[in-house]
Design a protein around this motif. Structure first.
Motif, short mmCIF file in Angstrom:
data_model
loop_
_atom_site.label_atom_id
_atom_site.label_comp_id
_atom_site.label_asym_id
_atom_site.label_seq_id
_atom_site.Cartn_x
_atom_site.Cartn_y
_atom_site.Cartn_z
N VAL A 160 15.63 4.95 16.20
CA VAL A 160 15.58 4.17 14.95
C VAL A 160 17.00 3.84 14.48
O VAL A 160 17.31 2.70 14.12
N ILE A 161 17.89 4.84 14.56
CA ILE A 161 19.28 4.61 14.13
C ILE A 161 19.96 3.59 15.04
O ILE A 161 20.59 2.62 14.58
N GLY A 162 19.80 3.75 16.35
CA GLY A 162 20.42 2.84 17.32
C GLY A 162 19.95 1.41 17.11
O GLY A 162 20.76 0.48 17.04
N GLN A 163 18.64 1.23 16.97
CA GLN A 163 18.10 -0.14 16.80
C GLN A 163 18.57 -0.73 15.47
O GLN A 163 18.90 -1.91 15.39
N TYR A 164 18.62 0.11 14.44
CA TYR A 164 19.03 -0.40 13.12
C TYR A 164 20.46 -0.95 13.19
O TYR A 164 20.75 -2.04 12.69
N LEU A 165 21.36 -0.17 13.83
CA LEU A 165 22.76 -0.60 13.88
C LEU A 165 22.98 -1.78 14.83
O LEU A 165 23.78 -2.67 14.54
N GLU A 166 22.25 -1.77 15.96
CA GLU A 166 22.48 -2.81 16.97
C GLU A 166 21.88 -4.16 16.61
O GLU A 166 22.47 -5.19 16.84
N THR A 167 20.65 -4.14 16.08
CA THR A 167 19.99 -5.43 15.83
C THR A 167 19.46 -5.61 14.40
O THR A 167 19.69 -6.64 13.79
N VAL A 168 18.77 -4.59 13.87
CA VAL A 168 18.07 -4.81 12.60
C VAL A 168 19.05 -5.22 11.49
O VAL A 168 18.85 -6.24 10.82
N ARG A 169 20.14 -4.47 11.37
CA ARG A 169 21.10 -4.75 10.28
C ARG A 169 21.83 -6.08 10.49
O ARG A 169 21.82 -6.94 9.59
N PRO A 170 22.44 -6.31 11.69
CA PRO A 170 23.14 -7.61 11.83
C PRO A 170 22.22 -8.82 11.74
O PRO A 170 22.61 -9.85 11.17
N MET A 171 21.01 -8.73 12.29
CA MET A 171 20.09 -9.87 12.23
C MET A 171 19.62 -10.12 10.79
O MET A 171 19.42 -11.25 10.38
N HIS A 172 19.48 -9.02 10.04
CA HIS A 172 19.09 -9.18 8.64
C HIS A 172 20.15 -10.01 7.91
O HIS A 172 19.83 -10.94 7.17
N ARG A 173 21.40 -9.63 8.15
CA ARG A 173 22.48 -10.34 7.44
C ARG A 173 22.62 -11.77 7.92
O ARG A 173 22.90 -12.67 7.13
N GLN A 174 22.41 -11.99 9.21
CA GLN A 174 22.59 -13.35 9.76
C GLN A 174 21.41 -14.28 9.46
O GLN A 174 21.61 -15.45 9.14
N PHE A 175 20.19 -13.76 9.57
CA PHE A 175 19.02 -14.66 9.53
C PHE A 175 18.07 -14.46 8.34
O PHE A 175 17.42 -15.40 7.91
N ILE A 176 17.89 -13.21 7.91
CA ILE A 176 16.80 -12.95 6.95
C ILE A 176 17.30 -13.09 5.52
O ILE A 176 16.76 -13.86 4.73
N GLU A 177 18.37 -12.36 5.21
CA GLU A 177 18.95 -12.44 3.85
C GLU A 177 19.21 -13.90 3.42
O GLU A 177 18.90 -14.27 2.28
N PRO A 178 19.74 -14.77 4.32
CA PRO A 178 19.99 -16.16 3.87
C PRO A 178 18.74 -16.92 3.46
O PRO A 178 18.84 -17.93 2.75
N THR A 179 17.53 -16.48 3.90
CA THR A 179 16.32 -17.23 3.51
C THR A 179 15.94 -16.97 2.05
O THR A 179 15.04 -17.63 1.52
N LYS A 180 16.63 -16.03 1.43
CA LYS A 180 16.37 -15.76 0.00
C LYS A 180 16.58 -17.03 -0.84
O LYS A 180 15.95 -17.22 -1.86
N ARG A 181 17.48 -17.87 -0.36
CA ARG A 181 17.79 -19.09 -1.14
C ARG A 181 16.57 -20.01 -1.26
O ARG A 181 16.54 -20.89 -2.11
#
Ligand code: CTP
Length: 213
Positions: A160-181
């Motif tokens: 869970v920690i490995g996946q969070y750091l490698e993909t979940v967190r960076p993809m959230h910042r790149q793709f998901i968080e921006p859809t808030k707009r």
């Protein structure tokens, strides 16, 4: 059976992993029942991975928009909008693949589309009358994800920690968080009661209007 024949009121519920999207969707469903509300879960539209070996499947990036079978999702939402039933794929997180079952989903006056990328695709957004972003703090989301992935998805603490750091967190910042707009409504503490009350009040008034039209 409901007596409403107008096009459905389509709600998108987006947000990061562990934000509480499923809770918001299930509360809307619980408030009006399955005759009035159908929920489409974007997680069930993860691409089929049968061509990959079981060893390779856990290593894929499941937080990138490309991980989903978008054409099928859009086609299914359009079918529901046209009053047709669909057979939604069923995803099995323990296998990292679709199961061999499907889930029947009926058309309903209110359709909820729930998922990380519910507000990502412009064609899907165009079909939505209410766009919600569940904006829970990342530490809370991580704790929830850790608990859920270990209890329900057969994962270890290290994975869970490995996946969070490698993909979940960076993809959230790149793709998901921006859809808030694109959101009409942003829920700042997950599925908090006052916010869900406001959403269900809106849905109740829409259902009343649809009944009268
Ligand atoms: N995922 C995974 N393994 C797969 C497929 C998906 O670990 N084989 C993870 C992705 O990393 C993604 C998450 O599943 O981040 C998507 O589910 P999530 O949004 O966390 O769950 P929901 O219950 O839909 O959302 P919420 O917690 O907000 O209710």
């Amino acid at each position: 059976m409901n007596q409403i024949s107008s096009p459905p009121f389509i709600i998108g519920v987006a947000g990061g992993s562990g934000s509480g999207k499923s809770t918001v969707s299930q509360q809307v469903l619980a408030a009006f029942g399955a005759d009035m509300v159908s929920v489409v879960m974007q997680d069930d539209y993860y691409c089929d991975q049968t061509h990959l070996s079981p060893e390779l499947r856990p290593q894929q990036n499941y937080d990138h928009p490309k991980a989903f079978e978008w054409p099928l999702l859009v086609q299914h939402v359009q079918a529901l909008r046209n009053g047709e039933s669909i057979e939604m794929p069923e995803y099995d997180f323990t296998l990292h693949n679709r199961s061999n079952r499907t889930i029947p989903v009926k058309p309903a006056p209110v359709i909820v589309i729930e998922g990380l990328f519910a507000l990502y695709d412009p064609d899907l957004r165009d079909l939505m009358s209410l766009k919600i972003f569940v904006d829970t703090a990342s530490d809370i989301r991580f704790i929830r994800r850790m608990q859920r992935d270990i209890e329900e998805r057969g994962r270890s603490v290290e994975s869970v920690i490995g996946q969070y750091l490698e993909t979940v967190r960076p993809m959230h910042r790149q793709f998901i968080e921006p859809t808030k707009r694109y959101a009409d409504v942003i829920l700042p503490h997950g599925a908090n009661e006052p916010a869900v009350d406001i959403i269900t009040t809106k849905v109740a008034s829409v259902i009343e209007q649809l009944k009268q039209s």
